[in-house]
Write a protein that holds these residues in place. Sequence first.
Motif, PDB file in Angstrom:
ATOM      1  N   TRP A   1       0.818  -1.209   0.000  1.00 44.46           N
ATOM      2  CA  TRP A   1       0.000   0.000   0.000  1.00 44.46           C
ATOM      3  C   TRP A   1       0.855   1.263   0.000  1.00 44.46           C
ATOM      4  O   TRP A   1       0.468   2.294   0.537  1.00 44.46           O
ATOM      5  CB  TRP A   1      -0.958  -0.006   1.194  1.00 44.46           C
ATOM      6  CG  TRP A   1      -1.875  -1.197   1.149  1.00 44.46           C
ATOM      7  CD1 TRP A   1      -1.873  -2.266   1.992  1.00 44.46           C
ATOM      8  CD2 TRP A   1      -2.895  -1.449   0.180  1.00 44.46           C
ATOM      9  NE1 TRP A   1      -2.835  -3.170   1.626  1.00 44.46           N
ATOM     10  CE2 TRP A   1      -3.480  -2.694   0.510  1.00 44.46           C
ATOM     11  CE3 TRP A   1      -3.367  -0.757  -0.936  1.00 44.46           C
ATOM     12  CZ2 TRP A   1      -4.514  -3.263  -0.231  1.00 44.46           C
ATOM     13  CZ3 TRP A   1      -4.413  -1.319  -1.670  1.00 44.46           C
ATOM     14  CH2 TRP A   1      -4.964  -2.545  -1.323  1.00 44.46           C
TER      15      TRP A   1
ATOM     16  N   PRO B   1      -6.571  -0.255   3.067  1.00 41.74           N
ATOM     17  CA  PRO B   1      -7.008  -0.342   4.467  1.00 41.74           C
ATOM     18  C   PRO B   1      -7.446   1.018   5.010  1.00 41.74           C
ATOM     19  O   PRO B   1      -7.021   2.066   4.514  1.00 41.74           O
ATOM     20  CB  PRO B   1      -5.754  -0.855   5.189  1.00 41.74           C
ATOM     21  CG  PRO B   1      -4.615  -0.527   4.287  1.00 41.74           C
ATOM     22  CD  PRO B   1      -5.138  -0.566   2.896  1.00 41.74           C
ATOM     23  N   HIS B   2      -8.306   0.978   6.023  1.00 41.34           N
ATOM     24  CA  HIS B   2      -8.786   2.214   6.643  1.00 41.34           C
ATOM     25  C   HIS B   2      -7.602   3.013   7.188  1.00 41.34           C
ATOM     26  O   HIS B   2      -6.703   2.464   7.827  1.00 41.34           O
ATOM     27  CB  HIS B   2      -9.753   1.877   7.781  1.00 41.34           C
ATOM     28  CG  HIS B   2     -10.412   3.073   8.381  1.00 41.34           C
ATOM     29  ND1 HIS B   2     -11.384   3.789   7.730  1.00 41.34           N
ATOM     30  CD2 HIS B   2     -10.233   3.683   9.583  1.00 41.34           C
ATOM     31  CE1 HIS B   2     -11.779   4.785   8.499  1.00 41.34           C
ATOM     32  NE2 HIS B   2     -11.100   4.753   9.630  1.00 41.34           N
TER      33      HIS B   2
ATOM     34  N   SER C   1      -5.506   4.606   5.216  1.00 38.68           N
ATOM     35  CA  SER C   1      -4.495   4.736   4.169  1.00 38.68           C
ATOM     36  C   SER C   1      -4.711   6.024   3.377  1.00 38.68           C
ATOM     37  O   SER C   1      -5.854   6.383   3.063  1.00 38.68           O
ATOM     38  CB  SER C   1      -4.567   3.546   3.208  1.00 38.68           C
ATOM     39  OG  SER C   1      -3.806   3.793   2.040  1.00 38.68           O
TER      40      SER C   1
END
Length: 317
Positions: free
Chosen positions: A161, A196-197, A199
Amino acid sequence: MLRRRPSLLIRPELDDDRLHTTLTDLRPAQQLHGLGAGRTRPLWEPVADLLRATGRDWDRRAHRITVLAHTLPAAVSQRWVTERPADGDALVLRACVETDRAPAGDHAAVRRAEHTCLRAAEGCPEDPTPWLALLSLMYTCAVPVKDAVPVWTEAVNRAPWLRASYHRLLRYLSPRGHGTVPDMMDFAWQAAARAPHGSPLALLPVAARVELMAHRGAETPFETLGSGGNWNEPRAVQELDLALENWFDARAVPHAEAVTDLNVLAFALTRAHRPDEAAPVFQRLGRHMTRHPWDLLPDPERTFAYWRDRSNGRRGT
């Protein structure tokens, strides 16, 4: 007595104070024939110290190396590689320098840069940065997207990420790069949905819409003064809502280019006429401004300062 407005901080190192200190320390030496004449230690040592301290923080490493590659005289990285040919950090920095400065039409320079990227990838097998450098080289040479994606995948496999990887491919997919508007927007939406939360990739669709505004503004400059990014259409409203909820309000640990993302978010919220939500974004930014995306508007610095001061007024009411 009139109160003087604090000057804006517009610098490539953003709010990275350690990187700023390294660059500041090197600037006086650069003036001495560009090679640090009279120094008792090699000019590249502060850079080596900085990258050693950065360690495996791939996000900050990618940011620092990108800024160093663009800012330092090329002789610094060349001397480092010459004196420490097996040093992985030296190879990665040199790869970024060569890809940053290789003209697309100079086939020898392009080949040399490609070879250095592959050497750096071999020397630092876990580091995504050499693959990002190679991706930038392919962008410069207008390599088709389908051939660039496997290189992007190499970077993502090493850091799933990593913000820099997704923004590099977004630039590639932009109609101002080598892609199309649907490709760019689809990629941004899919990446944001999967991230993901917390990011910063939650902001990727907003960054894509800014790029759409830049593309349309290049074709019809008048649109940059209005709604060239279609900021009030339902999809744009949803993109901003998700960026606020999944990134800004999540209060995640700040990443290396948070200042850049905050500028994009503040810009988009002002374009969408959402000043109440822009106020805390400007508060977090303080004096830090980036040229882009404010350069899409007339008088960027004055515009940024206007909205920031207006936001300060809102917080006081």
